[in-house]
Write a protein that holds these residues in place. Structure first.
Motif, PDB file in Angstrom:
ATOM      1  N   ASP A  94      36.339  14.968  36.256  1.00 58.37           N
ATOM      2  CA  ASP A  94      36.488  14.669  37.648  1.00 58.37           C
ATOM      3  C   ASP A  94      37.316  15.843  38.011  1.00 58.37           C
ATOM      4  OD1 ASP A  94      37.078  13.141  39.949  1.00 58.37           O
ATOM      5  OD2 ASP A  94      39.139  13.041  39.278  1.00 58.37           O
ATOM      6  N   LEU A  95      38.501  16.256  37.362  1.00 60.90           N
ATOM      7  CA  LEU A  95      39.151  17.528  37.895  1.00 60.90           C
ATOM      8  C   LEU A  95      38.214  18.779  37.996  1.00 60.90           C
ATOM      9  CD1 LEU A  95      42.376  17.172  35.742  1.00 60.90           C
ATOM     10  CD2 LEU A  95      42.265  16.822  37.891  1.00 60.90           C
ATOM     11  N   LEU A  96      37.329  19.158  36.945  1.00 61.30           N
ATOM     12  CA  LEU A  96      36.467  20.127  37.195  1.00 61.30           C
ATOM     13  C   LEU A  96      35.561  20.333  38.472  1.00 61.30           C
ATOM     14  CD1 LEU A  96      35.436  20.913  33.563  1.00 61.30           C
ATOM     15  CD2 LEU A  96      37.062  22.286  34.988  1.00 61.30           C
ATOM     16  N   SER A  97      35.186  18.824  38.888  1.00 58.91           N
ATOM     17  CA  SER A  97      34.099  18.639  39.934  1.00 58.91           C
ATOM     18  C   SER A  97      35.138  19.065  41.217  1.00 58.91           C
ATOM     19  CB  SER A  97      33.668  17.170  39.979  1.00 58.91           C
ATOM     20  OG  SER A  97      34.730  16.338  40.552  1.00 58.91           O
ATOM     21  N   ARG A  98      36.377  18.851  41.141  1.00 62.74           N
ATOM     22  CA  ARG A  98      37.326  19.257  42.306  1.00 62.74           C
ATOM     23  C   ARG A  98      37.698  20.553  42.399  1.00 62.74           C
ATOM     24  NH1 ARG A  98      41.598  15.793  42.478  1.00 62.74           N
ATOM     25  NH2 ARG A  98      41.553  15.162  40.505  1.00 62.74           N
ATOM     26  N   LEU A  99      37.730  21.088  41.359  1.00 64.54           N
ATOM     27  CA  LEU A  99      38.475  22.385  41.192  1.00 64.54           C
ATOM     28  C   LEU A  99      38.162  23.632  42.057  1.00 64.54           C
ATOM     29  CD1 LEU A  99      40.622  24.253  39.541  1.00 64.54           C
ATOM     30  CD2 LEU A  99      38.899  24.715  37.857  1.00 64.54           C
ATOM     31  N   GLY A 100      36.982  23.664  42.300  1.00 66.04           N
ATOM     32  CA  GLY A 100      36.372  24.983  43.226  1.00 66.04           C
ATOM     33  C   GLY A 100      35.440  25.695  42.347  1.00 66.04           C
ATOM     34  N   VAL A 111      37.955  31.973  35.910  1.00 65.93           N
ATOM     35  CA  VAL A 111      38.058  31.827  37.476  1.00 65.93           C
ATOM     36  C   VAL A 111      38.171  33.229  37.845  1.00 65.93           C
ATOM     37  CG1 VAL A 111      39.633  31.254  39.164  1.00 65.93           C
ATOM     38  CG2 VAL A 111      39.422  29.626  37.431  1.00 65.93           C
ATOM     39  N   ASN A 112      37.180  33.508  38.899  1.00 69.13           N
ATOM     40  CA  ASN A 112      37.189  34.956  39.022  1.00 69.13           C
ATOM     41  C   ASN A 112      38.496  35.379  40.175  1.00 69.13           C
ATOM     42  OD1 ASN A 112      35.811  37.484  39.763  1.00 69.13           O
ATOM     43  ND2 ASN A 112      35.132  36.853  41.838  1.00 69.13           N
ATOM     44  N   LYS A 113      38.959  34.614  40.926  1.00 67.89           N
ATOM     45  CA  LYS A 113      40.164  34.581  41.555  1.00 67.89           C
ATOM     46  C   LYS A 113      40.421  33.410  42.171  1.00 67.89           C
ATOM     47  CE  LYS A 113      37.749  35.783  46.027  1.00 67.89           C
ATOM     48  NZ  LYS A 113      36.438  35.587  45.849  1.00 67.89           N
ATOM     49  N   LEU A 114      42.078  33.163  42.187  1.00 68.69           N
ATOM     50  CA  LEU A 114      42.586  31.748  42.450  1.00 68.69           C
ATOM     51  C   LEU A 114      42.357  31.395  43.812  1.00 68.69           C
ATOM     52  CD1 LEU A 114      46.249  32.198  40.930  1.00 68.69           C
ATOM     53  CD2 LEU A 114      44.087  31.026  39.793  1.00 68.69           C
ATOM     54  N   ALA A 115      41.820  32.220  44.644  1.00 74.03           N
ATOM     55  CA  ALA A 115      41.397  31.876  46.041  1.00 74.03           C
ATOM     56  C   ALA A 115      40.200  30.921  45.960  1.00 74.03           C
ATOM     57  CB  ALA A 115      41.226  32.962  46.965  1.00 74.03           C
ATOM     58  N   ASP A 116      39.460  31.180  44.968  1.00 72.73           N
ATOM     59  CA  ASP A 116      38.140  30.299  44.832  1.00 72.73           C
ATOM     60  C   ASP A 116      38.611  28.856  44.246  1.00 72.73           C
ATOM     61  OD1 ASP A 116      36.687  32.486  45.361  1.00 72.73           O
ATOM     62  OD2 ASP A 116      36.082  32.842  43.519  1.00 72.73           O
ATOM     63  N   LEU A 119      44.576  25.091  43.647  1.00 76.66           N
ATOM     64  CA  LEU A 119      45.536  25.248  42.906  1.00 76.66           C
ATOM     65  C   LEU A 119      46.312  24.094  42.375  1.00 76.66           C
ATOM     66  CD1 LEU A 119      47.466  28.576  44.301  1.00 76.66           C
ATOM     67  CD2 LEU A 119      45.910  28.156  42.250  1.00 76.66           C
ATOM     68  N   ASP A 120      46.385  22.801  43.163  1.00 76.96           N
ATOM     69  CA  ASP A 120      46.981  21.645  42.742  1.00 76.96           C
ATOM     70  C   ASP A 120      45.982  20.987  41.742  1.00 76.96           C
ATOM     71  OD1 ASP A 120      49.068  21.800  44.577  1.00 76.96           O
ATOM     72  OD2 ASP A 120      47.844  20.775  46.132  1.00 76.96           O
ATOM     73  N   VAL A 121      44.538  21.139  41.764  1.00 77.06           N
ATOM     74  CA  VAL A 121      43.561  20.676  40.904  1.00 77.06           C
ATOM     75  C   VAL A 121      43.928  21.375  39.347  1.00 77.06           C
ATOM     76  CG1 VAL A 121      41.361  20.110  39.977  1.00 77.06           C
ATOM     77  CG2 VAL A 121      42.207  19.771  42.503  1.00 77.06           C
ATOM     78  N   LEU A 122      43.920  22.848  39.581  1.00 80.44           N
ATOM     79  CA  LEU A 122      44.282  23.503  38.412  1.00 80.44           C
ATOM     80  C   LEU A 122      45.538  23.230  37.658  1.00 80.44           C
ATOM     81  CD1 LEU A 122      43.501  26.147  36.817  1.00 80.44           C
ATOM     82  CD2 LEU A 122      44.726  27.630  38.207  1.00 80.44           C
ATOM     83  N   GLU A 123      46.541  22.822  38.587  1.00 77.50           N
ATOM     84  CA  GLU A 123      47.957  22.648  37.830  1.00 77.50           C
ATOM     85  C   GLU A 123      47.755  21.295  37.117  1.00 77.50           C
ATOM     86  OE1 GLU A 123      52.604  22.052  38.927  1.00 77.50           O
ATOM     87  OE2 GLU A 123      51.560  23.546  39.842  1.00 77.50           O
TER      88      GLU A 123
END
Length: 139
Positions: A94-100, A111-116, A119-123
């Protein structure tokens, strides 16, 4: 059996991250560093020459191979920012599907860049990984 080369050491985390050539990767690394400090409540340590890790756990495989590894960590690699999610990704669909935009390996989130990414899902993913590691490998 070969000895594991990636060990916790006293090299400077800040010195390592400051020396990252790619400016965006360097900036993103400092953002992840602060996130992991906040999540873990611990100070980072260098593991080998290129991994920033927090905490540690001791593992032992059925083959007899054993060692120590950080509970959570990251590395600003040339190709991507690599975040170590040690329990793997099977529980985080679920988290990965929302991560970007990202890729995964066995225990690596690329992750190529955090802008992709969100950040809330990553955390949330990092917190879940750390909680799982603390449960699997209590102090």
């Amino acid at each position: 059996m070969a000895e594991l080369k990636t060990k916790k050491n006293d090299a400077s985390v800040e010195g390592f991250l400051t020396a990252v050539e790619n400016e965006r990767r360097r900036e993103d690394s400092f953002v992840v560093l602060e996130m992991m400090k906040r999540i873990t409540g611990e100070e980072p340590k260098m593991w080998g020459a290129s991994i920033v890790g927090f905490g540690s756990y001791h593992y032992r495989y059925a083959s007899g191979r054993e060692g120590d590894w950080p509970r959570i960590g990251f590395s600003p690699r040339k190709q991507s920012l690599t975040i170590y999610v040690m329990p793997g990704f099977s529980r985080y669909d679920d988290l990965l599907s929302r991560l970007g935009k990202h890729r995964t390996g066995k225990s690596c989130l690329y992750v190529n860049k955090l802008a992709d990414v969100d950040l809330d899902v990553l955390e949330e993913l990092m917190r879940g990984s750390l909680d799982a590691m603390r449960e699997m490998y209590p102090d």
